[in-house]
Design an enzyme around this catalytic site. Structure first.
Site, PDB file in Angstrom:
ATOM      1  N   ILE A 111       0.865  -1.179   0.000  1.00 31.57           N
ATOM      2  CA  ILE A 111       0.000   0.000   0.000  1.00 31.57           C
ATOM      3  C   ILE A 111       0.904   1.232   0.000  1.00 31.57           C
ATOM      4  O   ILE A 111       1.598   1.489   0.983  1.00 31.57           O
ATOM      5  CB  ILE A 111      -0.926   0.041   1.232  1.00 31.57           C
ATOM      6  CG1 ILE A 111      -1.707  -1.272   1.382  1.00 31.57           C
ATOM      7  CG2 ILE A 111      -1.863   1.239   1.149  1.00 31.57           C
ATOM      8  CD1 ILE A 111      -2.753  -1.500   0.324  1.00 31.57           C
TER       9      ILE A 111
ATOM     10  N   GLU B 165       0.672 -13.210  -0.439  1.00 27.55           N
ATOM     11  CA  GLU B 165      -0.439 -12.461   0.161  1.00 27.55           C
ATOM     12  C   GLU B 165      -1.772 -12.936  -0.393  1.00 27.55           C
ATOM     13  O   GLU B 165      -2.774 -12.973   0.322  1.00 27.55           O
ATOM     14  CB  GLU B 165      -0.270 -10.963  -0.088  1.00 27.55           C
ATOM     15  CG  GLU B 165       0.826 -10.300   0.727  1.00 27.55           C
ATOM     16  CD  GLU B 165       2.146 -10.206  -0.022  1.00 27.55           C
ATOM     17  OE1 GLU B 165       2.331 -10.977  -0.997  1.00 27.55           O
ATOM     18  OE2 GLU B 165       2.990  -9.372   0.353  1.00 27.55           O
TER      19      GLU B 165
ATOM     20  N   ASP C 211      -0.091  13.560   7.094  1.00 23.12           N
ATOM     21  CA  ASP C 211       0.148  12.129   7.246  1.00 23.12           C
ATOM     22  C   ASP C 211      -0.327  11.627   8.600  1.00 23.12           C
ATOM     23  O   ASP C 211      -0.854  12.379   9.410  1.00 23.12           O
ATOM     24  CB  ASP C 211       1.637  11.827   7.046  1.00 23.12           C
ATOM     25  CG  ASP C 211       1.865  10.491   6.371  1.00 23.12           C
ATOM     26  OD1 ASP C 211       1.478   9.461   6.961  1.00 23.12           O
ATOM     27  OD2 ASP C 211       2.411  10.462   5.252  1.00 23.12           O
TER      28      ASP C 211
END
EC number: 4.1.1.98
Length: 496
Positions: free
Chosen positions: A184, A247, A296
């Site tokens: 990600i 994954e 962030d």
């Protein structure tokens, strides 16, 4: 909770009262962030914005937000059922499975081997299945049709430089590798077909790109970005899956069904067939741009740095796609909730390697991973320091943990009053502080003197043993159990 794909998961969340549809027009520019943030801080449901607009212009696709806004929904996304709202026990079970797969113990005999066989059989049976056609390729945009402005991409904070793709599942494969990497990484929109791929140097995607440059100098590097994927696959990308397990395979284990993959139209990369939207394209060697600033998960805007540019050749999608998005900011935010849930997955992994660990806690206020508190059954002088260094080096997720506090097992580490009591009564600042310089640090940590390199601190708040102190150590005050029972019996009569 078993489900087929993201849409099935949404339906089941709505049936449980865990998803709310927003029919009023909401702007992707700041408004969506403010609404999602208020709902998350209140422990509210996932949100499906059915009429998103961007600065007054209506968008064609709904936006899904706060999908993992509570640890309960993270557990549901991992395919677990919740009994009486308990999300910690099911996630500990996921961690136990990962610990077993990471370091399986040799069977103690025939019966033990027979009992473990179903687990290995289940893992083997969950190898991904490739299909020829897929919902994620029902609609194809190429050439001039490729335009990111047609997607309802959020502009999260007032100081953000541009709209930001936040939940993009990035698929890469290094040269000579069979296994694909899923990660990600946020992506700043530059133009209709160009985004900045912000991956840090040690991340899987960046390592694949580096290996590609070394093996095929000058050739473009294929990349796919999945927007709107089944929760198990997303969570698989942020979970410490053993290197022997993909994954996609792990996602199948969680979901209880094989992950169906389809080959990208422009490369050999494979993406989930049930995905909502897929961006296909390449990164050209040497093509970089200044990324940021963006708000962030630290609660600050990050500094501007150069990262590779991803050029999009093609966008494929379902006929009626859902755009999955999030925001990051001062905790609590969605990454903090993910961290809170994954904390329970980490505990069995750590306990397999260090059986003396009783509990492990990453407080959400610590930006998901920057501060850890661990309780141990202390066995010898210096034991706390061994545990500190063990945690820092055990999982990639703990590489950026700046502070580790180690306490004895009589301290409830998820209660700050208990932790502060241990710190103030069992720590000598000189003897019990461990400082390690020039270690890997989060690129977003502007407190470090050099980007990506800084120091770590460990605090030994355990009771000290002979060899660690020359003084008589204090004994905690504890009331006699007989007296406590006698007072319990008379309590109602006291009228208190």
């Amino acid at each position: 909770m078993k489900y087929q794909d993201l849409r099935d998961f949404i339906v089941q969340l709505e049936e449980r009262g865990e998803l709310k549809r927003i029919s009023a027009p909401v702007d992707t520019h700041l408004e969506m962030t403010e609404i999602a943030d208020r709902v998350l801080r209140a422990g509210g449901p996932a949100l499906l914005f059915e009429q998103p607009v961007t600065r007054g212009v209506a968008q064609a696709m709904p936006v899904l937000a706060n999908l993992f806004g509570t640890p309960q929904r993270v557990a549901l996304g991992m395919g677990e059922e919740l009994a009486d709202g308990d999300w910690q026990t099911p996630l500990r079970e996921v961690g136990s499975l990962l610990a077993f797969l990471k370091e399986p113990e040799p069977p103690k005999g025939f019966r033990d081997a027979w009992e473990k066989l179903p687990v290995f059989r289940q893992v083997l049976n969950m190898a991904p299945k490739e299909v020829r056609s897929a919902p994620c390729q029902e609609v194809v945009w190429e050439g001039a049709d490729v335009d990111l402005a047609r997607l309802p991409i959020q502009h999260c904070w007032p100081g953000d430089v541009a709209p930001l793709i936040t939940w993009g599942l990035v698929v890469t494969r290094g040269p000579g590798k069979k296994r694909q990497n899923l990660g990600i990484y946020r992506q700043q929109v530059l133009s209709r077909d160009r985004v900045i791929m912000r991956w840090l140097a040690h991340r899987g995607g960046a390592l694949d790109f580096r290996d590609h440059q070394q093996a095929s100098s000058g050739e473009a590097f294929p990349v796919a970005v999945v927007l709107g994927c089944d929760p198990a696959t997303i969570l698989g990308a942020v979970t410490p899956v053993p290197d022997s397990l993909s994954e996609y395979q792990f996602a199948g284990l969680l979901r209880g069904a094989k992950t169906e993959l389809v080959k990208c139209m422009g490369s050999d990369l494979q993406v989930p067939a049930s995905a909502e939207i897929v961006l296909e394209g390449v990164i050209h060697p040497g093509d970089t741009a200044a990324e940021g600033p963006y708000g962030d998960h630290t609660g600050y805007y990050n500094e501007v740095s150069e990262f590779p540019v991803f050029t999009i050749d093609r966008i494929t999608m379902r006929r009626d796609p859902i755009y999955h998005s999030t925001y990051t900011g001062k905790p609590p935010d969605e990454p903090a909730m993910l961290g809170l849930a994954l904390n329970e997955v980490f505990v069995p992994l750590l306990q397999r390697q260090y059986p003396e660990i009783v509990d492990f806690y990453l407080p959400p206020e610590g930006c998901s991973y920057r501060l850890a508190v661990v309780s141990i059954r202390k066995q010898y002088p210096g034991h706390a320091k061994r545990v500190m260094f063990g945690i820092w080096s055990f999982l990639r997720q703990f590489m950026y943990t700046k502070f580790i506090i180690v306490v004895d097992d009589d301290v409830a580490i998820r209660d700050w009053k208990e932790v502060i009591w241990a710190l103030t009564t069992r720590v000598d600042a000189t003897r019990d502080t461990v400082l390690v310089d020039n270690t890997p640090i989060d690129y977003l940590d502007f407190a470090s003197p050099v980007a990506s390199l800084g120091s770590k601190m460990g605090l030994d708040a355990t009771n000290k043993w002979p060899g660690e102190t020359t003084r008589e150590w204090g004994r905690p005050i504890v009331m006699d159990d007989v007296v406590k029972a006698r007072v319990d019996a008379m309590w109602d009569e006291l009228g208190l």
